[in-house]
Motif scaffolding. Sequence first.
Motif, mmCIF file in Angstrom:
data_model
loop_
_atom_site.group_PDB
_atom_site.id
_atom_site.type_symbol
_atom_site.label_atom_id
_atom_site.label_comp_id
_atom_site.label_asym_id
_atom_site.label_seq_id
_atom_site.Cartn_x
_atom_site.Cartn_y
_atom_site.Cartn_z
ATOM 1 N N GLU A 64 1.049 -1.238 -0.017
ATOM 2 C CA GLU A 64 -0.015 -0.007 -0.127
ATOM 3 C C GLU A 64 0.942 1.385 0.122
ATOM 4 O O GLU A 64 1.800 1.367 0.481
ATOM 5 N N SER A 65 0.411 2.495 -0.462
ATOM 6 C CA SER A 65 0.994 3.531 -0.152
ATOM 7 C C SER A 65 0.903 4.070 1.391
ATOM 8 O O SER A 65 -0.162 3.902 1.725
ATOM 9 N N ASN A 75 0.616 6.822 2.392
ATOM 10 C CA ASN A 75 0.139 8.341 2.144
ATOM 11 C C ASN A 75 -1.529 8.100 1.781
ATOM 12 O O ASN A 75 -1.750 7.313 1.221
ATOM 13 N N TYR A 124 6.338 3.433 -10.250
ATOM 14 C CA TYR A 124 7.695 3.395 -9.499
ATOM 15 C C TYR A 124 9.043 2.793 -10.195
ATOM 16 O O TYR A 124 10.112 2.960 -9.768
ATOM 17 N N LYS A 134 -2.011 1.679 -6.010
ATOM 18 C CA LYS A 134 -0.907 1.650 -5.358
ATOM 19 C C LYS A 134 -0.281 3.153 -5.193
ATOM 20 O O LYS A 134 -0.307 3.660 -4.307
ATOM 21 N N ALA A 135 0.350 3.494 -6.389
ATOM 22 C CA ALA A 135 0.742 4.916 -6.412
ATOM 23 C C ALA A 135 -0.138 6.053 -6.095
ATOM 24 O O ALA A 135 0.255 6.926 -5.615
ATOM 25 N N GLY A 194 -2.702 5.539 -4.145
ATOM 26 C CA GLY A 194 -3.246 5.757 -2.967
ATOM 27 C C GLY A 194 -4.721 5.293 -2.410
ATOM 28 O O GLY A 194 -5.299 5.825 -1.586
ATOM 29 N N ARG A 196 5.069 12.251 -4.378
ATOM 30 C CA ARG A 196 5.172 11.045 -3.328
ATOM 31 C C ARG A 196 5.546 9.919 -3.836
ATOM 32 O O ARG A 196 6.459 9.284 -2.933
ATOM 33 N N VAL A 197 5.441 9.417 -4.954
ATOM 34 C CA VAL A 197 6.009 8.203 -5.556
ATOM 35 C C VAL A 197 7.731 8.470 -5.652
ATOM 36 O O VAL A 197 8.421 7.438 -5.375
ATOM 37 N N THR A 234 8.740 7.616 -2.271
ATOM 38 C CA THR A 234 8.848 6.167 -1.881
ATOM 39 C C THR A 234 9.905 5.562 -2.696
ATOM 40 O O THR A 234 10.690 4.384 -2.351
ATOM 41 N N ASN A 242 7.255 -0.917 -5.300
ATOM 42 C CA ASN A 242 7.172 -0.261 -4.088
ATOM 43 C C ASN A 242 7.427 -1.300 -2.965
ATOM 44 O O ASN A 242 6.778 -1.144 -1.742
#
Length: 361
Positions: free
Chosen positions: A39-40, A42, A196, A223-224, A226, A275-276, A279, A303
């Motif tokens: 999971e993200s 964020n 990612y 994923k990315a 969120g 944000r990615v 990560t 990720n």
Amino acid sequence: MPDEITPRFRSMLDRFVAFKAAKVATSPDGRSFGLASNESPNGPLPSVLEAINQAALQANRYPDFNCTALIEAISATFKVPAEHVAVGCGSVGVTKMLVEAVAEPGTEVLFAWRSFEVYPVLVGLTGATAVTVPLKDERHDLEAMADAVTERTRLILICNPNNPTGTVVGRAEFEAFLDRVPADCLVVLDEAYGEYVRDDDVADGLELYRDRPNLVVLRTFSKAYGLASLRAGFMVAHPVVAEAARKTALSFAVNGVVQAAAVASLAATDELLARVADTVKERERVRDTLLSCDWTVPSSEANFLWLPLGEPTAEFAAACEAQGVAVRAFPDEGVRVSIGSPDENDAFLAVARAFTTGRRA
């Protein structure tokens, strides 16, 4: 009293292994670090949260069955025709739509192993035969996969980056593979972790599919972006494939809240990709730290990281669980650990350091 009579179920359920979600781990002091589900770390951006709140006010109404606004947003963002897009309940939901559109008893679905855990589940439910090809050095062995194609092969699933190993397929080798696959066999490139990727040599499905009528590309908002809890994914393919997949979709599977959230997320792509990038930096920090502690960790473009532990897998997973760190363990194979927040990652690294130190003692 007569013997109890039970309902009759499909015979394949006797040998069917259902998907099992990751467990929640809690340390003695009550801490929990969820690094098992990719999971993200964020939550939704403010603009996305506002869209969710507004859409929730209409929860008494059915959502747009055709997901018109979402498909238009996907079309504009990724520069693909709207008729090439179909959406579903996460990329898993879209995979299910595709498998149900092509697979049936007597046919085969081919994928690498180990790869995404849900693939054998979805194939098994159709009555088709799952044909697996072992990974080679933690990567898809595309030559062996091409060799495994038969006249019964209807569908090939390629997870890129691969879950759980994080490894990738390059463009040249993927094109060579596609050249060997019969034109009437569908190839699905599952790019759930595509945001990612930092390796410029990785195959890009959205570039390649345009000249390949049998190539399908999958993406997800879980994923990315969120939105793992809300469940939205999509496929991009030539119209005949997209239309076939839509026929198998569950009505209203993509609810109104997630449609609004996904549209808002696409409008905030730049913020989300920042944000990615954070990560990705954490991914490299965690991997470098593990390598410095003598861990074997394949390079990852996702990720998460893969630790090919073999027999000590259960022991290490238990050590993580005791400290409130949830990881995904594959017995006697290895552990997949998601990249979370810096604090979550540090909690995992503390266990990893202690584990290697303890085994040396």
